[in-house]
Structures are given as structure tokens and as C-alpha cells.
Design a protein around this motif. Structure first.
Motif, PDB file in Angstrom:
ATOM      1  N   ASN A   1       0.802  -0.983   0.087  1.00 20.63           N
ATOM      2  CA  ASN A   1      -0.049   0.067   0.155  1.00 20.63           C
ATOM      3  C   ASN A   1       0.645   1.122   0.070  1.00 20.63           C
ATOM      4  OD1 ASN A   1      -1.802   2.061   0.500  1.00 20.63           O
ATOM      5  ND2 ASN A   1      -2.995   0.932   1.958  1.00 20.63           N
ATOM      6  N   ARG A   2       1.047   1.669  -1.114  1.00 24.52           N
ATOM      7  CA  ARG A   2       1.814   2.997  -1.393  1.00 24.52           C
ATOM      8  C   ARG A   2       1.543   4.205  -0.595  1.00 24.52           C
ATOM      9  NH1 ARG A   2       6.703   4.598  -1.454  1.00 24.52           N
ATOM     10  NH2 ARG A   2       7.221   6.454  -2.989  1.00 24.52           N
ATOM     11  N   LEU A   3       0.270   4.459  -0.498  1.00 29.96           N
ATOM     12  CA  LEU A   3      -0.474   5.647   0.199  1.00 29.96           C
ATOM     13  C   LEU A   3       0.127   5.459   1.801  1.00 29.96           C
ATOM     14  CD1 LEU A   3      -2.212   8.289   0.083  1.00 29.96           C
ATOM     15  CD2 LEU A   3      -4.001   6.961   0.250  1.00 29.96           C
ATOM     16  N   MET A   4      -0.092   4.257   2.217  1.00 31.92           N
ATOM     17  CA  MET A   4       0.170   4.075   3.487  1.00 31.92           C
ATOM     18  C   MET A   4       1.641   4.077   3.973  1.00 31.92           C
ATOM     19  SD  MET A   4      -1.032   0.995   6.097  1.00 31.92           S
ATOM     20  CE  MET A   4      -2.506   1.584   6.319  1.00 31.92           C
ATOM     21  N   GLN A   5       2.344   3.922   2.921  1.00 31.83           N
ATOM     22  CA  GLN A   5       3.800   3.937   3.201  1.00 31.83           C
ATOM     23  C   GLN A   5       4.173   5.443   3.070  1.00 31.83           C
ATOM     24  OE1 GLN A   5       5.239   1.212   0.007  1.00 31.83           O
ATOM     25  NE2 GLN A   5       7.163   1.447   1.272  1.00 31.83           N
ATOM     26  N   ILE A   6       3.549   6.491   2.318  1.00 30.96           N
ATOM     27  CA  ILE A   6       3.828   7.856   2.216  1.00 30.96           C
ATOM     28  C   ILE A   6       3.287   8.691   3.446  1.00 30.96           C
ATOM     29  CG2 ILE A   6       2.999   9.918   0.928  1.00 30.96           C
ATOM     30  CD1 ILE A   6       3.308   8.228  -1.762  1.00 30.96           C
ATOM     31  N   ARG A   7       2.185   8.267   3.879  1.00 28.25           N
ATOM     32  CA  ARG A   7       1.501   8.522   5.274  1.00 28.25           C
ATOM     33  C   ARG A   7       2.401   8.452   6.458  1.00 28.25           C
ATOM     34  NH1 ARG A   7      -4.919   7.468   4.273  1.00 28.25           N
ATOM     35  NH2 ARG A   7      -5.213   9.385   2.919  1.00 28.25           N
ATOM     36  N   GLY A   8       3.145   7.055   6.440  1.00 27.78           N
ATOM     37  CA  GLY A   8       4.099   6.791   7.280  1.00 27.78           C
ATOM     38  C   GLY A   8       5.177   7.691   7.602  1.00 27.78           C
ATOM     39  N   MET A   9       5.749   8.151   6.243  1.00 25.08           N
ATOM     40  CA  MET A   9       6.928   8.848   6.098  1.00 25.08           C
ATOM     41  C   MET A   9       6.473  10.152   6.422  1.00 25.08           C
ATOM     42  SD  MET A   9       8.961   7.560   2.648  1.00 25.08           S
ATOM     43  CE  MET A   9       7.270   7.266   1.433  1.00 25.08           C
ATOM     44  N   ALA A  10       5.284  10.825   6.078  1.00 24.96           N
ATOM     45  CA  ALA A  10       4.754  12.296   6.455  1.00 24.96           C
ATOM     46  C   ALA A  10       4.876  11.987   8.114  1.00 24.96           C
ATOM     47  CB  ALA A  10       3.595  12.354   6.068  1.00 24.96           C
ATOM     48  N   ASP A  11       4.267  10.967   8.692  1.00 21.40           N
ATOM     49  CA  ASP A  11       4.205  11.050  10.216  1.00 21.40           C
ATOM     50  C   ASP A  11       5.479  11.064  11.016  1.00 21.40           C
ATOM     51  OD1 ASP A  11       1.528  10.790  10.237  1.00 21.40           O
ATOM     52  OD2 ASP A  11       1.102   8.629  10.583  1.00 21.40           O
ATOM     53  N   LYS A  12       6.374  10.141  10.447  1.00 21.43           N
ATOM     54  CA  LYS A  12       7.631  10.247  10.755  1.00 21.43           C
ATOM     55  C   LYS A  12       8.533  11.821  10.739  1.00 21.43           C
ATOM     56  CE  LYS A  12      10.542   6.853   9.313  1.00 21.43           C
ATOM     57  NZ  LYS A  12      11.398   5.842   8.854  1.00 21.43           N
ATOM     58  N   SER A  13       8.315  12.278   9.709  1.00 21.52           N
ATOM     59  CA  SER A  13       8.789  13.839   9.354  1.00 21.52           C
ATOM     60  C   SER A  13       8.155  14.758  10.554  1.00 21.52           C
ATOM     61  CB  SER A  13       8.679  14.176   7.996  1.00 21.52           C
ATOM     62  OG  SER A  13       9.168  13.332   7.132  1.00 21.52           O
ATOM     63  N   ALA A  14       6.790  14.688  10.681  1.00 24.04           N
ATOM     64  CA  ALA A  14       6.175  15.323  11.518  1.00 24.04           C
ATOM     65  C   ALA A  14       6.526  15.221  12.919  1.00 24.04           C
ATOM     66  CB  ALA A  14       4.621  15.371  11.302  1.00 24.04           C
ATOM     67  N   GLY A  15       6.942  13.981  13.282  1.00 25.69           N
ATOM     68  CA  GLY A  15       7.335  13.763  14.589  1.00 25.69           C
ATOM     69  C   GLY A  15       8.515  14.353  14.912  1.00 25.69           C
ATOM     70  N   GLN A  16       9.604  14.288  13.861  1.00 24.86           N
ATOM     71  CA  GLN A  16      11.064  14.666  14.045  1.00 24.86           C
ATOM     72  C   GLN A  16      10.993  16.071  14.287  1.00 24.86           C
ATOM     73  OE1 GLN A  16      12.687  13.133  10.417  1.00 24.86           O
ATOM     74  NE2 GLN A  16      13.253  11.304  11.376  1.00 24.86           N
ATOM     75  N   VAL A  17       9.961  16.811  13.394  1.00 23.92           N
ATOM     76  CA  VAL A  17      10.126  18.259  13.596  1.00 23.92           C
ATOM     77  C   VAL A  17       9.555  18.578  15.025  1.00 23.92           C
ATOM     78  CG1 VAL A  17       8.723  20.206  12.963  1.00 23.92           C
ATOM     79  CG2 VAL A  17       9.706  18.646  11.256  1.00 23.92           C
ATOM     80  N   GLN A  18       8.518  17.832  15.562  1.00 21.41           N
ATOM     81  CA  GLN A  18       7.991  18.192  16.672  1.00 21.41           C
ATOM     82  C   GLN A  18       8.805  17.769  17.984  1.00 21.41           C
ATOM     83  OE1 GLN A  18       4.030  16.374  17.491  1.00 21.41           O
ATOM     84  NE2 GLN A  18       3.667  17.583  19.213  1.00 21.41           N
TER      85      GLN A  18
END
Length: 59
Positions: free
Chosen positions: A28-45
Motif C-alpha cells: 500500500n504505497r499511500l500508507m507508506q507515504i503517510r507513514g513517512m509524513a508522520d515520521k517527518s512531523a514527529g521529528q520536527v515536533q
């Protein structure tokens, strides 16, 4: 001392890693992309939380 931004950031990173792994496993490519986005947001926070902690310690 740990603040809420650091905790929430780490939680988002973990959530993102899990989501990304599930996306890879299921193809599921969309879920992968959302996971990467969550990881990035978490790093920023978490970085914001780290900065707050440094500023608080400096005062």
C-alpha cells in the motif's frame, strides 16, 4: 527533563514507522507515504521540544 512536545514527537515517529512498515508489507504505497509524513512531523515536533528544553535550561 522531557516535555510534551518531545513525547508526542517520538510517538508520531513510532506511529509513522509502523504505518510505513505495514504499507511496505501490504504493498500500500499511500500508507507508506503517510507513514513517512508522520515520521517527518514527529521529528520536527521532537526538535521543537528539544529546543524548548534547551531554552528552559539556559534560563
Amino acid at each position: 527533563m522531557v516535555n510534551m512536545d518531545q513525547i508526542a514527537g517520538l510517538a508520531k515517529q513510532i506511529k509513522g514507522s509502523i504505518r510505513q512498515s505495514i504499507g511496505k508489507a501490504t504493498g500500500n504505497r499511500l500508507m507508506q507515504i503517510r507513514g513517512m509524513a508522520d515520521k517527518s512531523a514527529g521529528q520536527v515536533q521532537k526538535a521543537c521540544g528539544d529546543m524548548k528544553a534547551m531554552l528552559k535550561k539556559a534560563m
